[in-house]
Design a protein around this motif. Structure first.
Motif, PDB file in Angstrom:
ATOM      1  N   ILE A  67       0.898  -1.199   0.041  1.00  0.00           N
ATOM      2  CA  ILE A  67      -0.059   0.024   0.218  1.00  0.00           C
ATOM      3  C   ILE A  67       0.791   1.431  -0.046  1.00  0.00           C
ATOM      4  O   ILE A  67       1.779   1.337   0.886  1.00  0.00           O
ATOM      5  N   GLU A  68       0.539   2.234  -0.743  1.00  0.00           N
ATOM      6  CA  GLU A  68       1.485   3.242  -0.853  1.00  0.00           C
ATOM      7  C   GLU A  68       0.717   4.349  -0.177  1.00  0.00           C
ATOM      8  O   GLU A  68      -0.156   4.453   0.316  1.00  0.00           O
ATOM      9  N   GLY A  69       1.853   5.301   0.175  1.00  0.00           N
ATOM     10  CA  GLY A  69       1.461   6.511   0.970  1.00  0.00           C
ATOM     11  C   GLY A  69       2.824   7.109   1.396  1.00  0.00           C
ATOM     12  O   GLY A  69       4.018   6.571   1.433  1.00  0.00           O
ATOM     13  N   ASN A  99       1.790  11.040  11.281  1.00  0.00           N
ATOM     14  CA  ASN A  99       2.357  11.843  10.280  1.00  0.00           C
ATOM     15  C   ASN A  99       3.869  11.489   9.926  1.00  0.00           C
ATOM     16  O   ASN A  99       4.349  12.131   9.107  1.00  0.00           O
ATOM     17  N   THR A 100       4.322  10.569  10.528  1.00  0.00           N
ATOM     18  CA  THR A 100       5.657   9.921  10.415  1.00  0.00           C
ATOM     19  C   THR A 100       5.767   9.518   8.850  1.00  0.00           C
ATOM     20  O   THR A 100       5.007   8.829   8.313  1.00  0.00           O
ATOM     21  N   PRO A 101       6.884  10.060   8.202  1.00  0.00           N
ATOM     22  CA  PRO A 101       6.983   9.837   6.550  1.00  0.00           C
ATOM     23  C   PRO A 101       7.359   8.327   6.637  1.00  0.00           C
ATOM     24  O   PRO A 101       8.025   7.634   7.430  1.00  0.00           O
ATOM     25  N   VAL A 102       7.273   7.934   5.475  1.00  0.00           N
ATOM     26  CA  VAL A 102       7.511   6.150   5.212  1.00  0.00           C
ATOM     27  C   VAL A 102       8.242   6.351   3.942  1.00  0.00           C
ATOM     28  O   VAL A 102       8.053   7.189   2.950  1.00  0.00           O
ATOM     29  N   GLY A 103       9.374   5.482   3.983  1.00  0.00           N
ATOM     30  CA  GLY A 103      10.001   5.430   2.735  1.00  0.00           C
ATOM     31  C   GLY A 103       9.829   4.309   1.816  1.00  0.00           C
ATOM     32  O   GLY A 103       8.758   3.342   2.445  1.00  0.00           O
ATOM     33  N   GLU A 104      10.267   4.173   0.730  1.00  0.00           N
ATOM     34  CA  GLU A 104       9.934   2.977  -0.245  1.00  0.00           C
ATOM     35  C   GLU A 104      10.139   1.629   0.664  1.00  0.00           C
ATOM     36  O   GLU A 104       9.416   0.544   0.313  1.00  0.00           O
ATOM     37  N   GLN A 105      11.201   1.401   1.278  1.00  0.00           N
ATOM     38  CA  GLN A 105      11.688   0.052   1.853  1.00  0.00           C
ATOM     39  C   GLN A 105      10.843   0.009   3.227  1.00  0.00           C
ATOM     40  O   GLN A 105      11.217  -1.068   4.102  1.00  0.00           O
ATOM     41  N   ALA A 106       9.962   0.964   3.725  1.00  0.00           N
ATOM     42  CA  ALA A 106       9.405   0.734   5.286  1.00  0.00           C
ATOM     43  C   ALA A 106       8.431  -0.386   5.264  1.00  0.00           C
ATOM     44  O   ALA A 106       7.796  -0.707   4.416  1.00  0.00           O
ATOM     45  N   VAL A 107       8.524  -0.750   6.433  1.00  0.00           N
ATOM     46  CA  VAL A 107       7.441  -1.822   6.701  1.00  0.00           C
ATOM     47  C   VAL A 107       6.516  -1.534   7.859  1.00  0.00           C
ATOM     48  O   VAL A 107       6.835  -1.026   8.848  1.00  0.00           O
ATOM     49  N   TYR A 160       2.859  -0.547  13.904  1.00  0.00           N
ATOM     50  CA  TYR A 160       4.498  -0.322  14.160  1.00  0.00           C
ATOM     51  C   TYR A 160       5.026   0.131  12.508  1.00  0.00           C
ATOM     52  O   TYR A 160       4.764  -0.322  11.441  1.00  0.00           O
ATOM     53  N   LEU A 161       5.979   0.976  12.591  1.00  0.00           N
ATOM     54  CA  LEU A 161       6.715   1.323  11.635  1.00  0.00           C
ATOM     55  C   LEU A 161       8.126   1.011  11.724  1.00  0.00           C
ATOM     56  O   LEU A 161       8.938   1.389  12.583  1.00  0.00           O
ATOM     57  N   ASN A 162       8.636  -0.070  10.822  1.00  0.00           N
ATOM     58  CA  ASN A 162      10.038  -0.549  11.169  1.00  0.00           C
ATOM     59  C   ASN A 162      10.080  -1.029  12.419  1.00  0.00           C
ATOM     60  O   ASN A 162      11.508  -0.433  13.127  1.00  0.00           O
TER      61      ASN A 162
END
Length: 71
Positions: free
Chosen positions: A1-3, A52-60, A38-40
């Protein structure tokens, strides 16, 4: 899922899989207390920017319901 951030990813997830909304969010749109995101491996609730924490392409992003049990 993108964002671009955690909240956007979660919104896009609900848009794609609408039946999840009632399991993840209260009627007023807040994440249920027993649902952990959880983010990473970091609890989003403890991050300075929260949803509002940004996520990168490799984020889980992991969605983990709290489980209770015992005797």
């Amino acid at each position: 899922i993108e964002g671009s951030n955690v909240g956007e990813v979660m919104s896009n997830l609900i848009a794609r899989y609408g039946e999840l909304k009632r399991h993840l969010y209260t009627e007023d749109g807040k994440l249920r207390n027993f649902v952990n995101v959880y983010l990473n491996d970091e609890d989003v609730r403890t991050l300075a920017q929260g949803d509002n924490t940004p996520v990168g392409e490799q984020a889980v992003i992991s969605i983990v319901p709290a489980i209770a049990g015992g005797r």
